[in-house]
Motif scaffolding. Sequence first.
Motif, short mmCIF file in Angstrom:
data_model
loop_
_atom_site.label_atom_id
_atom_site.label_comp_id
_atom_site.label_asym_id
_atom_site.label_seq_id
_atom_site.Cartn_x
_atom_site.Cartn_y
_atom_site.Cartn_z
N VAL A 198 0.81 -1.22 0.16
CA VAL A 198 -0.03 0.13 0.03
C VAL A 198 1.08 1.16 -0.18
N VAL A 199 0.68 2.29 -1.19
CA VAL A 199 1.71 3.41 -1.10
C VAL A 199 0.91 4.27 -0.85
N GLN A 200 1.31 5.16 -0.02
CA GLN A 200 0.61 6.34 0.51
C GLN A 200 0.42 7.50 -0.42
N ALA A 201 -0.47 8.38 -0.39
CA ALA A 201 -0.66 9.53 -1.18
C ALA A 201 0.44 10.42 -1.00
N GLY A 202 0.95 10.96 -2.14
CA GLY A 202 2.05 11.79 -2.25
C GLY A 202 3.47 11.42 -1.75
N ALA A 203 3.35 9.90 -1.88
CA ALA A 203 4.61 9.29 -1.32
C ALA A 203 5.81 9.66 -2.20
N LEU A 204 5.56 9.83 -3.57
CA LEU A 204 6.75 10.16 -4.68
C LEU A 204 6.60 11.50 -5.18
N ARG A 205 7.63 12.11 -5.21
CA ARG A 205 7.51 13.39 -6.25
C ARG A 205 7.27 13.38 -7.53
N LEU A 206 6.14 14.23 -7.83
CA LEU A 206 5.43 14.10 -9.31
C LEU A 206 6.70 14.47 -10.10
N PRO A 207 6.63 13.56 -11.34
CA PRO A 207 7.70 13.82 -12.35
C PRO A 207 7.15 15.03 -13.05
N ASP A 208 8.19 15.63 -13.74
CA ASP A 208 7.88 16.47 -14.85
C ASP A 208 8.27 16.00 -16.33
N LEU A 209 7.07 15.64 -17.11
CA LEU A 209 7.19 14.81 -18.19
C LEU A 209 7.64 15.78 -19.40
N GLU A 210 7.62 17.25 -19.27
CA GLU A 210 7.94 17.97 -20.44
C GLU A 210 9.37 17.90 -20.72
N GLY A 211 9.41 17.74 -22.01
CA GLY A 211 10.98 17.32 -22.37
C GLY A 211 11.54 16.03 -22.29
N THR A 212 10.65 14.96 -21.79
CA THR A 212 11.33 13.64 -21.45
C THR A 212 10.95 12.77 -22.86
N GLY A 213 9.85 13.28 -23.41
CA GLY A 213 9.38 12.69 -24.60
C GLY A 213 8.33 11.51 -24.40
N LEU A 214 7.63 11.85 -23.01
CA LEU A 214 6.90 10.99 -22.85
C LEU A 214 5.48 11.75 -22.40
N ASP A 215 4.45 10.86 -22.72
CA ASP A 215 3.09 11.52 -22.44
C ASP A 215 2.34 10.75 -21.78
N LEU A 216 1.61 11.12 -20.75
CA LEU A 216 0.49 10.31 -19.80
C LEU A 216 -0.84 10.35 -20.59
N GLN A 217 -1.28 9.12 -21.11
CA GLN A 217 -2.38 9.01 -21.62
C GLN A 217 -3.36 8.00 -21.10
N GLU A 218 -4.62 8.34 -21.27
CA GLU A 218 -5.73 7.40 -21.04
C GLU A 218 -6.05 6.34 -22.18
N ILE A 219 -6.19 5.27 -22.05
CA ILE A 219 -6.16 4.24 -23.00
C ILE A 219 -7.44 3.16 -22.73
N ALA A 220 -8.32 2.85 -23.52
CA ALA A 220 -9.29 1.95 -23.13
C ALA A 220 -8.71 0.42 -22.84
N THR A 221 -9.45 -0.10 -21.85
CA THR A 221 -8.94 -1.36 -21.26
C THR A 221 -9.21 -2.24 -22.42
#
Length: 311
Positions: A148-171
């Motif tokens: 069980v990982v607590q809320a806010g346990a990890l620092r949020l990443p800055d995806l800008e400039g990483t070449g990665l994009d967070l996307q929703e996708i249909a299951t």
Amino acid sequence: MSTTHDTDRLTLESGLTVRPWAEGDDLALLQVWGDPENAMHHQDRALLRPSSNDPWSRCIVAEDQGVPVAAATILRSSLHPDKLSFYAEVAPDHRRRGVAAELLAVLEVEAGNCSATGLKARCAKRSAAQCFLKDNGFSKIQTTRRIVVQAGALRLPDLEGTGLDLQEIATGSVELSGLVAEYYNAVHDWDRAEMTIGKAQQLLLDDTTGASGAVILRDVSEDGDGAIRAFAVSYTPERTEDPADVLIGWNPELGETEAEDHVRSLLALLAARYPVELEVDDSMAPLKVVTEELVADGDAEVDFEAIIYAR
């Protein structure tokens, strides 16, 4: 073990009578066993059900003067063809009499009718079942933990400039189903898996499994291939203060360091505002590294730990 009374009953050296699982045994055994101790225990008890040839399984019950006090099963998974799963449970006042070993011996005779060549079982760490498995020739092959990982346990990443994009996708996405199948097979080399796109959709991504949504980290860099680098599937329809049940995985073609970075970023985004709960095996090295750091820092806790043995 003595001679049979009839075609369906055996008398064990312990004096108990063994017969096939029958309707109502689950409720009768609940009276002598008590409630399951955790989610894993609940899942294992669900394996106890009538014997079948498709999928192949055998389940037996031991009675003391007509009262069910123990049960055991072996069954073949449609995903893992090489080893049969074994589970046994004995009422507290009948333990340490060799009953589980006797039930295992009965089931091993039945296993001769199945093409699988090995047995596997899981148990809680430092439990009596762990001693039983060791004493009966089983060896440890894997550890699995519910974290069980607590809320806010990890620092949020800055995806800008990483070449990665967070996307929703249909299951129901074929692309996602294919990657989930590849990932599952890759992290189960310790127990060969035959996960396919169809099975991934049926067993992990269909609405009936509870899958309620999925997000991915996709490579969108100019010279990238547009492939999914990591994914997360939620089995909790609404986010609350209770941990959301999630499956996190990555493209198995990635190196461990890159996979670890993507898993860390995705987990940080998932647990930004609410806690999440996930299962982590030893074979999931990138995810294991991240979650062990969180546990060590007090930002996550182990809900339960199980050890998988094989023979």
